[in-house]
Design an enzyme around this catalytic site. Sequence first.
Site, PDB file in Angstrom:
ATOM      1  N   SER A  55       0.863  -1.128  -0.128  1.00 48.20           N
ATOM      2  CA  SER A  55      -0.225  -0.130  -0.436  1.00 48.20           C
ATOM      3  C   SER A  55       0.931   1.327   0.313  1.00 48.20           C
ATOM      4  O   SER A  55       1.530   0.875   0.539  1.00 48.20           O
ATOM      5  CB  SER A  55      -0.917   0.163   1.436  1.00 48.20           C
ATOM      6  OG  SER A  55      -1.212   1.281   1.651  1.00 48.20           O
ATOM      7  N   ASP A  95      -4.936   3.312  -1.913  1.00 43.90           N
ATOM      8  CA  ASP A  95      -6.208   2.846  -1.127  1.00 43.90           C
ATOM      9  C   ASP A  95      -7.261   4.150  -1.614  1.00 43.90           C
ATOM     10  O   ASP A  95      -6.380   5.507  -1.039  1.00 43.90           O
ATOM     11  CB  ASP A  95      -5.943   3.151   0.339  1.00 43.90           C
ATOM     12  CG  ASP A  95      -4.936   1.377   0.641  1.00 43.90           C
ATOM     13  OD1 ASP A  95      -5.844   0.848   0.605  1.00 43.90           O
ATOM     14  OD2 ASP A  95      -3.750   1.236   1.515  1.00 43.90           O
ATOM     15  N   HIS A 120      -8.468  -0.284  -5.062  1.00 39.50           N
ATOM     16  CA  HIS A 120      -9.226  -0.656  -3.301  1.00 39.50           C
ATOM     17  C   HIS A 120      -9.809   0.205  -3.124  1.00 39.50           C
ATOM     18  O   HIS A 120      -9.386   1.830  -2.387  1.00 39.50           O
ATOM     19  CB  HIS A 120      -8.099  -1.368  -2.349  1.00 39.50           C
ATOM     20  CG  HIS A 120      -8.913  -1.173  -1.319  1.00 39.50           C
ATOM     21  ND1 HIS A 120      -8.340  -1.604   0.095  1.00 39.50           N
ATOM     22  CD2 HIS A 120     -10.704  -2.056  -0.826  1.00 39.50           C
ATOM     23  CE1 HIS A 120      -9.414  -2.197   1.003  1.00 39.50           C
ATOM     24  NE2 HIS A 120     -10.555  -2.022   0.423  1.00 39.50           N
ATOM     25  N   GLY A 148      -9.422   2.208   6.771  1.00 43.18           N
ATOM     26  CA  GLY A 148      -9.629   3.961   6.615  1.00 43.18           C
ATOM     27  C   GLY A 148      -8.344   4.654   7.294  1.00 43.18           C
ATOM     28  O   GLY A 148      -7.960   5.673   6.534  1.00 43.18           O
ATOM     29  N   GLY A 173      -1.172   1.526   9.666  1.00 47.05           N
ATOM     30  CA  GLY A 173      -0.399   1.421  11.222  1.00 47.05           C
ATOM     31  C   GLY A 173      -1.843   0.955  11.733  1.00 47.05           C
ATOM     32  O   GLY A 173      -0.766   0.893  12.957  1.00 47.05           O
ATOM     33  N   ASP A 210      -5.534  -7.611   4.167  1.00 49.92           N
ATOM     34  CA  ASP A 210      -4.851  -6.561   4.006  1.00 49.92           C
ATOM     35  C   ASP A 210      -4.890  -5.606   5.876  1.00 49.92           C
ATOM     36  O   ASP A 210      -6.343  -5.471   5.958  1.00 49.92           O
ATOM     37  CB  ASP A 210      -6.017  -5.290   2.839  1.00 49.92           C
ATOM     38  CG  ASP A 210      -4.948  -3.740   2.880  1.00 49.92           C
ATOM     39  OD1 ASP A 210      -4.302  -3.663   4.080  1.00 49.92           O
ATOM     40  OD2 ASP A 210      -5.860  -3.689   2.015  1.00 49.92           O
ATOM     41  N   GLY A 211      -3.869  -5.099   6.555  1.00 50.47           N
ATOM     42  CA  GLY A 211      -3.926  -4.720   7.827  1.00 50.47           C
ATOM     43  C   GLY A 211      -3.255  -5.417   8.501  1.00 50.47           C
ATOM     44  O   GLY A 211      -3.525  -7.151   9.204  1.00 50.47           O
ATOM     45  N   GLY A 255       2.076  -2.027   4.806  1.00 51.91           N
ATOM     46  CA  GLY A 255       2.053  -0.716   3.969  1.00 51.91           C
ATOM     47  C   GLY A 255       3.520  -0.276   5.586  1.00 51.91           C
ATOM     48  O   GLY A 255       4.965  -0.093   4.735  1.00 51.91           O
ATOM     49  N   SER A 256       3.343  -0.180   6.283  1.00 48.17           N
ATOM     50  CA  SER A 256       4.337   0.761   7.088  1.00 48.17           C
ATOM     51  C   SER A 256       5.382  -0.935   7.254  1.00 48.17           C
ATOM     52  O   SER A 256       6.347  -0.496   7.360  1.00 48.17           O
ATOM     53  CB  SER A 256       3.205   0.158   8.506  1.00 48.17           C
ATOM     54  OG  SER A 256       2.520   1.418   8.805  1.00 48.17           O
TER      55      SER A 256
END
Length: 226
Positions: free
Chosen positions: A11, A38, A69, A145, A148, A178-179, A200-201
């Site tokens: 992401s 995103d 997404h 939303g 991190g 995802d997440g 992502g992070s």
Amino acid sequence: MSAPQIQIVPSVLPADFSRLGDECQALEKAGVDRIQWDVMDGVFVPNLTFGPDVIAACRPLVDVPFEAHLMVVEPDELLPRYVEAGCELLIVHAEACRHLHRTLGLIRDLGASPAVALNPATPAVAVQHVLDLVDEILVMTVNPGFGGQDYIATMEPKVREVRQMIELSGRDIDLEVDGGIGPSTVAGAAAAGANVFIAGSALFRDPEGQAHAVSEIRALAEAARG
């Protein structure tokens, strides 16, 4: 059916927005399989991010595929713009689509690959009757939303349930999570049946660099799958 290919998809939410083109090129160089945008509208989720023009500006700079997404309340109206911007795969939320069959069909008609996402509280059965229309299912392992957030491990049984549904369908459908995906969480998601991992992070904050993060997450996912 052969085991689905492990894919690492970053992401760009943690990226430096003032130099998104450079960030995309760095991710491609790091060995990612595609890049996720995103798209948030400030209504379906409490944040506002990338319009199609931003994505289109980055598209000529890399060869790696793009996916959008779409965390938005009226995806049908936006789909053509994101396809035109260069996104090969479009993910819509089951919770946001009044007529999910129609929306997924429209994505296919536009020449892109359709995918559907499920929020943590949405049961797997919500996608049971659209398996014939999708190329990918995304099980959110955080509430959408913001980047991190901490991985919700209790989503792993839902990942396993969706993988079983895919296998029963006989179709070649990717299963994405995802997440909160990183070295400490990817094994659980992979063992449950996911094969596409949004990170992502974990990629942007790895002190040894993005290439190391991609390689490490991929290796851990492969090992967990067995």
